[in-house]
Write an enzyme that holds these catalytic residues in place. Structure first.
Site, PDB file in Angstrom:
ATOM      1  N   ASN A   9      -5.551 -21.286 -19.340  1.00 44.43           N
ATOM      2  CA  ASN A   9      -5.085 -21.278 -20.725  1.00 44.43           C
ATOM      3  C   ASN A   9      -4.195 -20.045 -20.884  1.00 44.43           C
ATOM      4  OD1 ASN A   9      -4.657 -21.386 -23.439  1.00 44.43           O
ATOM      5  ND2 ASN A   9      -6.761 -20.925 -24.042  1.00 44.43           N
ATOM      6  N   LYS A  11      -2.275 -19.333 -23.254  1.00 44.27           N
ATOM      7  CA  LYS A  11      -2.160 -18.899 -24.659  1.00 44.27           C
ATOM      8  C   LYS A  11      -0.697 -18.573 -24.990  1.00 44.27           C
ATOM      9  CE  LYS A  11      -6.849 -17.258 -24.245  1.00 44.27           C
ATOM     10  NZ  LYS A  11      -7.925 -16.476 -24.774  1.00 44.27           N
ATOM     11  N   HIS A  92     -10.534 -25.108 -29.334  1.00 47.40           N
ATOM     12  CA  HIS A  92     -10.649 -23.742 -28.819  1.00 47.40           C
ATOM     13  C   HIS A  92     -11.045 -22.807 -29.967  1.00 47.40           C
ATOM     14  CE1 HIS A  92      -9.622 -19.885 -27.036  1.00 47.40           C
ATOM     15  NE2 HIS A  92      -9.678 -20.490 -25.861  1.00 47.40           N
ATOM     16  N   GLU A  94     -10.171 -19.896 -30.708  1.00 46.36           N
ATOM     17  CA  GLU A  94      -9.058 -19.203 -31.385  1.00 46.36           C
ATOM     18  C   GLU A  94      -8.425 -20.103 -32.434  1.00 46.36           C
ATOM     19  OE1 GLU A  94      -6.838 -17.874 -27.957  1.00 46.36           O
ATOM     20  OE2 GLU A  94      -8.458 -16.499 -27.450  1.00 46.36           O
ATOM     21  N   GLU A 164     -17.575 -22.278 -24.001  1.00 45.18           N
ATOM     22  CA  GLU A 164     -16.960 -20.956 -24.063  1.00 45.18           C
ATOM     23  C   GLU A 164     -17.637 -20.114 -25.139  1.00 45.18           C
ATOM     24  OE1 GLU A 164     -12.696 -21.009 -22.535  1.00 45.18           O
ATOM     25  OE2 GLU A 164     -12.572 -21.712 -24.580  1.00 45.18           O
ATOM     26  N   GLY A 170     -12.033 -13.185 -23.706  1.00 41.70           N
ATOM     27  CA  GLY A 170     -11.103 -12.060 -23.764  1.00 41.70           C
ATOM     28  C   GLY A 170     -11.785 -10.716 -23.967  1.00 41.70           C
ATOM     29  N   SER A 210     -14.025 -14.733 -19.904  1.00 41.52           N
ATOM     30  CA  SER A 210     -13.892 -13.602 -18.980  1.00 41.52           C
ATOM     31  C   SER A 210     -14.283 -13.956 -17.540  1.00 41.52           C
ATOM     32  CB  SER A 210     -14.693 -12.398 -19.480  1.00 41.52           C
ATOM     33  OG  SER A 210     -14.200 -11.975 -20.733  1.00 41.52           O
TER      34      SER A 210
END
Ligand code: PEP
Length: 247
Positions: A9, A11, A92, A94, A164, A170, A210
């Protein structure tokens, strides 16, 4: 036999030159028959990546659920199909957190993706406070029930799940292999409960948060972890290659 998948990903990162460099490097990797690599690229590189005609799949990080229309700045599934994009990411964290994507929107996007026969990675996972309260399993079950479990068994064949934990994305803080495996087993059992053993056994469940060359092998060795969705470490061809080879 279910597929082993490692997906990048990217991003909102990389230049076109960097994206093509990484993508070309990945093409050199010899994949096993049941192994798949997907690159979720920013929209602006999708066409250039597809032109390469590599065996590494190209996916889109997002799309608007409407087929077309007056939605300035948006990209529809028809645009993606026109470029022969094969996979999409939905749900996701985010998108849920930064762009306020609701359960209804995620459910709608899943329907659009699945009805267009795109391989669809459905992301789920709990925030830190939910984990600390010990409610992570029921939280993820609720996400699956409200976003995913309306699909038919046939439609579920297009779904890949990415677990996730939000606190691991991150942050450099990875779930331990034991924490991840526990959740993956729970997700598979929940699918079995809803759809039966065959569907549960065939669905690939990826870990994201991560994941890096140092921890990938331990995570991927777990019985119910079928690969990873990789953010930061996928921006470096060497690191991402090591993660793919850890399978
Ligand atoms: C992600 O954004 O899906 C992700 C797993 O990111 P990272 O690997 O950087 O934690």
């Amino acid at each position: 036999m279910r597929k082993k998948i490692v997906a990048a990903n990217w991003k909102m990162n990389l230049t076109k030159k960097e994206a093509l460099y990484i993508y070309d490097k990945l093409e050199e990797i010899q994949l096993e028959e049941n192994q798949e690599v997907i690159v979720f690229s920013p929209y602006v590189f999708l066409d250039a990546l597809k032109q390469r005609q590599h065996h590494i799949k190209v996916g889109a990080q997002n799309f608007h659920p409407a087929a077309q229309g007056a939605y300035t700045g948006k990209v529809s599934i028809n645009h993606l199909l026109d470029l022969e994009i094969e996979c999409v990411l939905v749900g996701h964290s985010e998108r849920r957190i930064l762009f306020n994507e609701s359960d209804e929107v995620i459910k709608l996007k899943i329907d659009v993706a699945v009805n267009n026969k795109l391989e669809t990675i459905f992301c789920c996972g709990e925030p830190l406070e939910i984990r600390e309260q010990g409610k992570h399993s029921s939280y993820v079950l609720q996400q699956m029930e409200s976003n995913l479990f309306h699909l038919t068994p046939e439609q579920m064949k297009s779904i890949i799940i990415a677990y996730e934990p939000v606190w691991a994305i991150g942050t450099g803080k990875t779930a331990t292999a034991q924490q991840a495996e526990e959740m993956h087993r729970f997700i598979r059992m929940s699918i079995e409960h809803r759809y039966g053993k065959a569907t549960a056994e065939n669905i690939s469940i990826l870990y994201g948060g991560s994941c890096n060359p140092g921890n990938a092998a331990e995570l991927f060795a777990c019985e119910n972890i079928d690969g990873g969705l990789i953010g930061g470490a996928s921006l470096n061809a060497e690191d991402f290659t090591k993660i793919i080879q850890a399978q």
